[in-house]
Enzyme design. Structure first.
Site, mmCIF file in Angstrom:
data_model
loop_
_atom_site.group_PDB
_atom_site.id
_atom_site.type_symbol
_atom_site.label_atom_id
_atom_site.label_comp_id
_atom_site.label_asym_id
_atom_site.label_seq_id
_atom_site.Cartn_x
_atom_site.Cartn_y
_atom_site.Cartn_z
ATOM 1 N N SER A 84 0.833 -1.203 0.000
ATOM 2 C CA SER A 84 0.000 0.000 0.000
ATOM 3 C C SER A 84 0.865 1.248 0.000
ATOM 4 C CB SER A 84 -0.906 0.013 1.232
ATOM 5 O OG SER A 84 -1.742 -1.115 1.226
HETATM 6 C C1 LIG Z 1 -3.039 -4.119 -0.271
HETATM 7 S S1 LIG Z 1 -2.404 -5.686 0.123
HETATM 8 C C2 LIG Z 1 -1.838 -5.484 1.781
HETATM 9 C C3 LIG Z 1 -0.741 -4.493 1.923
HETATM 10 C C4 LIG Z 1 0.048 -4.620 3.205
HETATM 11 N N1 LIG Z 1 -0.746 -4.458 4.405
HETATM 12 C C5 LIG Z 1 1.269 -3.726 3.241
HETATM 13 O O1 LIG Z 1 2.042 -3.838 4.159
HETATM 14 O O2 LIG Z 1 1.496 -2.943 2.318
HETATM 15 C C6 LIG Z 1 -3.879 -6.643 0.379
HETATM 16 C C7 LIG Z 1 -3.607 -8.071 0.770
HETATM 17 O O3 LIG Z 1 -4.810 -8.637 1.226
HETATM 18 C C8 LIG Z 1 -4.724 -10.018 0.995
HETATM 19 N N2 LIG Z 1 -6.052 -10.641 1.131
HETATM 20 C C9 LIG Z 1 -7.070 -10.675 0.252
HETATM 21 N N3 LIG Z 1 -8.112 -11.344 0.769
HETATM 22 C C10 LIG Z 1 -7.742 -11.741 2.003
HETATM 23 C C11 LIG Z 1 -8.369 -12.477 3.041
HETATM 24 N N4 LIG Z 1 -9.605 -12.960 2.916
HETATM 25 N N5 LIG Z 1 -7.682 -12.703 4.175
HETATM 26 C C12 LIG Z 1 -6.410 -12.246 4.336
HETATM 27 N N6 LIG Z 1 -5.769 -11.548 3.374
HETATM 28 C C13 LIG Z 1 -6.415 -11.292 2.246
HETATM 29 C C14 LIG Z 1 -4.108 -10.114 -0.392
HETATM 30 O O4 LIG Z 1 -3.487 -11.384 -0.580
HETATM 31 C C15 LIG Z 1 -3.125 -8.950 -0.363
HETATM 32 O O5 LIG Z 1 -1.823 -9.385 -0.090
#
Ligand SMILES: C[S@@+](CC[C@H](N)C(=O)[O-])C[C@H]1O[C@@H](n2cnc3c(N)ncnc32)[C@H](O)[C@@H]1O
Length: 416
Positions: A84
């Protein structure tokens, strides 16, 4: 960890002057953007070497306030994982109002944000981060180990829909993936009075909302417009697109998020009919966002999906403008009208209006304009409260406002 502003980064032995300058420049920019206010959060952003999570990337990009590199795309071309942008991470961490020693859950991992959370929660704090994708959790583990944050952060591979009961309760839950609903686990694993920060999609628009737990309900304490990759797993609930113009490269569609399926064939015909305008007399400064008027429009009007269009569609004059979020569009049968704006005589001020198409186009444009005027008269200086109640809560126990029914919850947007 020492959380005082300007504290020494953990990796100080290996930090170069340039990296430190990049972090300083990023923090300065985040403060200018209004995303960073709390000195303890600023100290975290000065400390974590985020570029180590982005190997091969130019330092200036890794530390760009708005830069959100995509790390994974699915078979449909949808982005499903990213690191992000610092602006969004800072905004969410500020919304979470984390105190030293707190117990935190992050849903959606990457490593960088978990390190920021660990910095802000301090030595006595604890962070659990959950991602559904094992590639992401492996990357997060490697980054946290390399930077020393693995001491305070536990990484789990699981569907975040179910939280992480083994380490509950949490003082704060920070969701970093777009959610269309609030699963019961998030509420029940949050301490009473705790804060849940979540990019919640409501009628097609996503806002990261800071909620406070009050028994079985959540009550908002501020929100910010944002974009996030969509949730996968048990809570997956993606918007669908109804195309109303499908020439390759200049597609125009309506993003449906619980809206009724439109009569796309009739809307295609309407789009080819001449456009009509209605003007509201309501003006915005050039740098003023449409997000507040749009939130009122979606609260006040029933069938209002967002229209998405390729820039080529605007260049060919098929639509007046394009926006990555989409433009609120009122639909009725084979007619529609969408928000637009025109310059005024005043420097850098725009008048809101609507463009209609189809047999009822003028009436719909007029309806949109009336709601813009209501917003200006009654709501412009206010922000609504968002409440989340469990599904099954009877109507008479909900506050009155726009109601969005999801599988687990009844979300209400309540305007003062
Ligand atoms: C925008 S990224 C996270 C960015 C992160 N927090 C950072 O440090 O930059 C969103 C993440 O959510 C995860 N995701 C999607 N659905 C999910 C779920 N049901 N449970 C856990 N993670 C999930 C995706 O695999 C992805 O890696």
């Amino acid at each position: 960890m020492d959380n005082t502003p300007g504290s020494t980064p953990r990796n100080s032995e290996t930090t170069t002057a340039t990296e430190q300058q990049m972090r300083e420049a990023m923090v300065t920019r985040l403060i200018e953007l209004g995303a960073l206010r709390d000195p303890r959060v600023a100290a975290a952003f000065r400390t974590v070497p985020r570029h180590l999570a982005l190997p091969g990337m130019e330092l200036s990009t890794a530390y760009g306030a708005e830069s959100a590199p995509i790390t994974k795309t699915d078979a449909t071309g949808t982005h499903i994982s990213s690191v992000s942008a610092p602006r969004v991470q800072a905004m969410q961490i500020e919304q979470a109002d984390i105190k030293p020693g707190m117990s935190l859950l992050e849903i959606g991992s990457g490593g960088v944000n978990a390190a920021y959370l660990a910095e802000v929660a301090g030595d006595q704090g604890r962070v659990v981060t959950v991602d559904i994708d094992p590639d992401v959790t492996q990357r997060a583990r490697d980054f946290l180990k390399a930077t020393g944050y693995d001491r305070n952060v536990t990484v789990l591979t699981a569907d975040g829909e179910h939280g992480a009961i083994e380490h509950a309760p949490y003082d704060r839950i920070v969701v970093t993936v777009q959610a269309a609903d609030i699963p019961p686990a998030w509420l029940h694993q949050l301490a009473e009075g705790g804060r849940l920060v979540v990019p919640l999609r409501m009628r097609g628009m996503t806002r990261t909302v800071a909620f406070v737990r009050d028994g079985e309900r959540l009550v908002s304490d501020g929100f910010e417009l944002c974009g996030f990759v969509p949730m996968q797993g048990a809570g997956e609930n993606r918007i669908s697109l109804a195309l109303i113009h499908d020439a390759e490269g200049e597609e125009i569609g309506l993003r449906l998020d619980g809206h009724p399926e439109p009569d796309s064939a009739a809307l295609r015909t309407a789009l080819r009919m001449p456009r009509v305008h209605a003007w509201s007399g309501v003006t915005l400064a050039g740098d003023e966002s449409n997000e507040h008027v749009d939130l009122w429009l979606m609260s006040a009007l029933d069938n209002l999906p967002l229209m998405a269009a390729k820039p080529a569609a605007r260049d060919r004059g098929l639509v007046a403008s394009v926006s990555p979020i989409g433009v609120p569009t009122l639909v009725d049968g084979g007619s529609f009208a969408y928000r637009t704006a025109r310059p005024t005589d005043a420097v850098d001020r725009y008048e809101l209006g609507a463009i209609g198409h189809g047999p009822q186009g003028q009436k719909l444009a007029q309806r949109l304009v009336e709601e813009m005027q209501t917003w200006d008269r009654e709501h412009r200086d206010h922000r609504p409260r968002i409440e989340v109640h469990p599904a099954g809560t009877p109507d008479n126990q909900l506050p009155s406002g726009r109601l969005i029914d999801r599988r687990h919850t009844r979300i209400t947007i309540v305007w003062p």
